[in-house]
Design an enzyme around this catalytic site. Structure first.
Site, PDB file in Angstrom:
ATOM      1  N   TYR A   8       0.922  -1.175   0.059  1.00  0.00           N
ATOM      2  CA  TYR A   8       0.039  -0.095   0.146  1.00  0.00           C
ATOM      3  C   TYR A   8       0.969   1.379  -0.177  1.00  0.00           C
ATOM      4  CZ  TYR A   8      -3.111   3.588   1.923  1.00  0.00           C
ATOM      5  OH  TYR A   8      -3.892   4.771   2.288  1.00  0.00           O
ATOM      6  N   ARG A   9       0.796   1.964  -1.107  1.00  0.00           N
ATOM      7  CA  ARG A   9       1.517   3.331  -1.381  1.00  0.00           C
ATOM      8  C   ARG A   9       3.040   3.047  -1.190  1.00  0.00           C
ATOM      9  NH1 ARG A   9      -2.735   3.086  -2.696  1.00  0.00           N
ATOM     10  NH2 ARG A   9      -4.600   4.761  -2.568  1.00  0.00           N
ATOM     11  N   ASN A  10       3.578   1.910  -1.485  1.00  0.00           N
ATOM     12  CA  ASN A  10       4.956   1.532  -1.172  1.00  0.00           C
ATOM     13  C   ASN A  10       5.208   0.529  -2.232  1.00  0.00           C
ATOM     14  OD1 ASN A  10       7.423   1.361  -0.302  1.00  0.00           O
ATOM     15  ND2 ASN A  10       6.800  -0.410   1.159  1.00  0.00           N
TER      16      ASN A  10
END
Length: 301
Positions: free
Chosen positions: A170-172
């Protein structure tokens, strides 16, 4: 303007011009068009900037050179690769898509072709490289849904990797800070223009309540799966203002520039939110923004 040894255009400019929130001091910008030029540019301390979404730059700028992909590194070859695609099963693997390619324009081209997998990123004002680096997305999908191969450039050279080589989430993306996504190959599924448009419209409709002013996007990751915007709203922080920066009344997880905001204004609001929310949370309240330089917001990490 000056020109590097390999012909790259170099200019000193305000970085505010290259961020969606419109704040940031000056730096030396390298407008790089080739892999050779990119290899030259990374031989001194550097940063990479794309569309500047999810980015807040200090009012004093940064001392490092700032690299911006342009020319061929900002274009997309969407020709299906015959050795990697599987037309029988509707699998399309594209040619190379430059990291400097604007994501919104790319999505319009994919929709016209009826190629699916990236509809969930609709409305994100990013370039492909930056969107990959942070695995940008919405609850309807993210960049890694449509990636086949990543071309990565560092001072040590060029590498080709796949999503399986990374512990992305997630967002990485799991890519280190000094790794530049120069190009990618997309992994897409054959659909129809109508079906892709319907999915894009559905995802875009869910964003209608977001502010239309200059903004870096969502400020904080959702802690423990709970909406950060809802928590900020419940804390009574919507509409709070420092200088010319405001917590958006439309959505508490957005900070907007009313016109003339500074990075100090934006950082002040981030500290206000963290100070109000973090003590009551059982999980960390993590920034979704990238802050340059990092020490300007060490207390927000």
């Amino acid at each position: 303007m000056t020109v590097s040894a390999l012909g790259t255009r170099v200019e000193r400019q305000p970085l505010a011009r290259y961020t969606t929130v419109g704040v940031g001091g000056e730096a030396e910008i390298w407008f790089v068009e080739t892999l050779d030029g990119l290899h030259e540019a990374v031989q001194a301390p550097y940063r990479i900037i794309g569309a500047g979404s999810n980015l807040v730059i200090h009012d004093s700028g940064v001392p490092e050179r700032v690299i911006r992909l342009s020319g061929p590194l900002a274009k997309a070859d969407l020709t299906p690769d015959p050795g990697l695609s599987d037309p029988v099963n509707g699998l399309i693997v594209t040619g190379w898509v430059g990291g400097g390619t604007p994501l919104p324009g790319l999505l319009r081209k994919l929709q016209a072709l009826g190629w699916s997998n990236l509809e969930g990123t609709v409305g994100i004002p990013a370039q492909v490289g930056g969107a990959v680096w942070m695995n940008a997305g919405t609850r309807f999908g993210e960049m890694f849904d449509g990636l086949h191969t990543l071309e990565i450039v560092t001072p040590q050279g060029v590498r080709h990797i796949t999503p399986d080589d990374l512990n992305w989430g997630y967002r990485n993306s799991d890519l280190p800070r000094n790794h530049i996504v120069s190009r990618v190959r997309l992994k897409l599924q054959q659909s129809t223009p109508e079906e892709v448009q319907a999915r894009m419209t559905h995802a875009d409709d869910a964003r209608k309540g977001q502010p239309k002013m200059k903004t870096p996007g969502c400020a904080f990751k959702n802690p423990g799966g709970v909406s950060a915007g809802m928590l900020i709203d419940r804390a009574g922080l919507k509409g709070e203002q420092i200088g010319q920066a405001r917590i958006a009344p439309e959505h508490g997880n957005f900070i907007v520039n009313l016109g003339g905001a500074t990075a100090a204004d934006v950082l002040g609001l981030l500290r206000l939110i963290r100070g109000r929310l973090a003590p009551a949370l059982d999980v960390p309240l993590e920034l979704e923004y990238e802050i340059w330089p990092e020490e300007a917001a060490a207390d927000l990490r």
